[in-house]
Design an enzyme around this catalytic site. Sequence first.
Site, PDB file in Angstrom:
ATOM      1  CE  LYS A  51      -3.878  -2.467   2.017  1.00 46.75           C
ATOM      2  NZ  LYS A  51      -4.742  -2.808   3.154  1.00 46.75           N
ATOM      3  CD  GLN A  95      -3.784  -4.600   6.141  1.00 43.01           C
ATOM      4  OE1 GLN A  95      -3.749  -3.558   5.500  1.00 43.01           O
ATOM      5  NE2 GLN A  95      -4.329  -5.694   5.649  1.00 43.01           N
ATOM      6  CG  ASP A 118      -9.846  -0.140   4.436  1.00 43.66           C
ATOM      7  OD1 ASP A 118      -9.447  -0.593   3.357  1.00 43.66           O
ATOM      8  OD2 ASP A 118      -9.168  -0.157   5.486  1.00 43.66           O
TER       9      ASP A 118
HETATM   10  N1  GUN Z   1      -7.474  -6.877   5.837  1.00 47.49           N
HETATM   11  C1  GUN Z   1      -7.801  -7.625   4.766  1.00 47.49           C
HETATM   12  N2  GUN Z   1      -8.236  -6.849   3.768  1.00 47.49           N
HETATM   13  C2  GUN Z   1      -8.179  -5.586   4.206  1.00 47.49           C
HETATM   14  C3  GUN Z   1      -8.491  -4.327   3.617  1.00 47.49           C
HETATM   15  O1  GUN Z   1      -8.929  -4.200   2.473  1.00 47.49           O
HETATM   16  N3  GUN Z   1      -8.277  -3.248   4.403  1.00 47.49           N
HETATM   17  C4  GUN Z   1      -7.829  -3.345   5.673  1.00 47.49           C
HETATM   18  N4  GUN Z   1      -7.687  -2.235   6.379  1.00 47.49           N
HETATM   19  N5  GUN Z   1      -7.535  -4.494   6.255  1.00 47.49           N
HETATM   20  C5  GUN Z   1      -7.705  -5.599   5.517  1.00 47.49           C
END
Ligand code: GUN
Length: 283
Positions: A51, A95, A118
């Site tokens: 990211k 995350q 998100d």
């Molecule tokens: N954990 C698994 N997929 C995601 C996501 O798209 N965003 C976040 N913040 N955590 C995750």
Amino acid sequence: MQIIDGKKVSAQVKEQVANETKELIKKGIIPGLAVILVGDDPASRVYVNNKKKACELVGFHSVEYALPASTTQEELLALVEELNNRADINGILCQLPLPKGLDDNAVIEAISPLKDVDAFHKQNVGRIMIGDYDFLPCTPAGIMEMLHAYDISVDGKKCVVIGRSNIVGKPMAMLLLHENGTVTICHSHTTNLSEITSEADILVAAIGKAKFVTADMVKDGAVVIDVGMNRDEKGKLCGDVDFENVKDKCSFITPVPGGVGPMTIAILMKNTLKAAKMQNNVL
Ligand code: GUN
């Protein structure tokens, strides 16, 4: 059979974001993403690194907060509050999953809905349900973008989603519904699973079990989308679909790696750009 190239489509999305970011920077606005990682889960570390790399590529400013697993709920919420109030941060991503003892939902709800890139906050989830939204969740939106890129129409198709998580399964079903698919959600309590999946024109596997979807579960000519990110018995990265045996039955299939994963990150960039525009009244 055609392999859907998520890397290629994601590069196109990121290029578009990078071009728009250049224009925004001319106006003195640099989109900023804060990424919070708690604990030392190696998979989460890889996702967070990817990211951050994507932010660099498209010209965003990104800040990482790598916190120890011993971080308390109060400390985490205080950080979120600080980031909610910072003008240089347009998007906040924590995350998930968080280490034991920390509450995923409390953190999701603490993030300002305007910075919730998100699209996990209940306010944003509710807006998606109605079809009046600013942000779409990254993985389902990335899948829709891949379908569009390959001219795969959802309208009138039988769509089956395996998995009912808040992050993927549920919003995925909603986005397919928005495009007039007839959607079935399957999960661990579903009886006769393979009977249902064998009818799918579009099958989305988001279970989290290596090679769970086998050839006998897939209809000839189906479009198969694999959200899984697992290790097989040899420790090799693999999806929720038994790719080698399923692929020849499909009209289209996404590989792992190189399918859904890169798209998730591309949409995160798109959402962060939109957040920056909205917060600066540029739209
Ligand atoms: N954990 C698994 N997929 C995601 C996501 O798209 N965003 C976040 N913040 N955590 C995750």
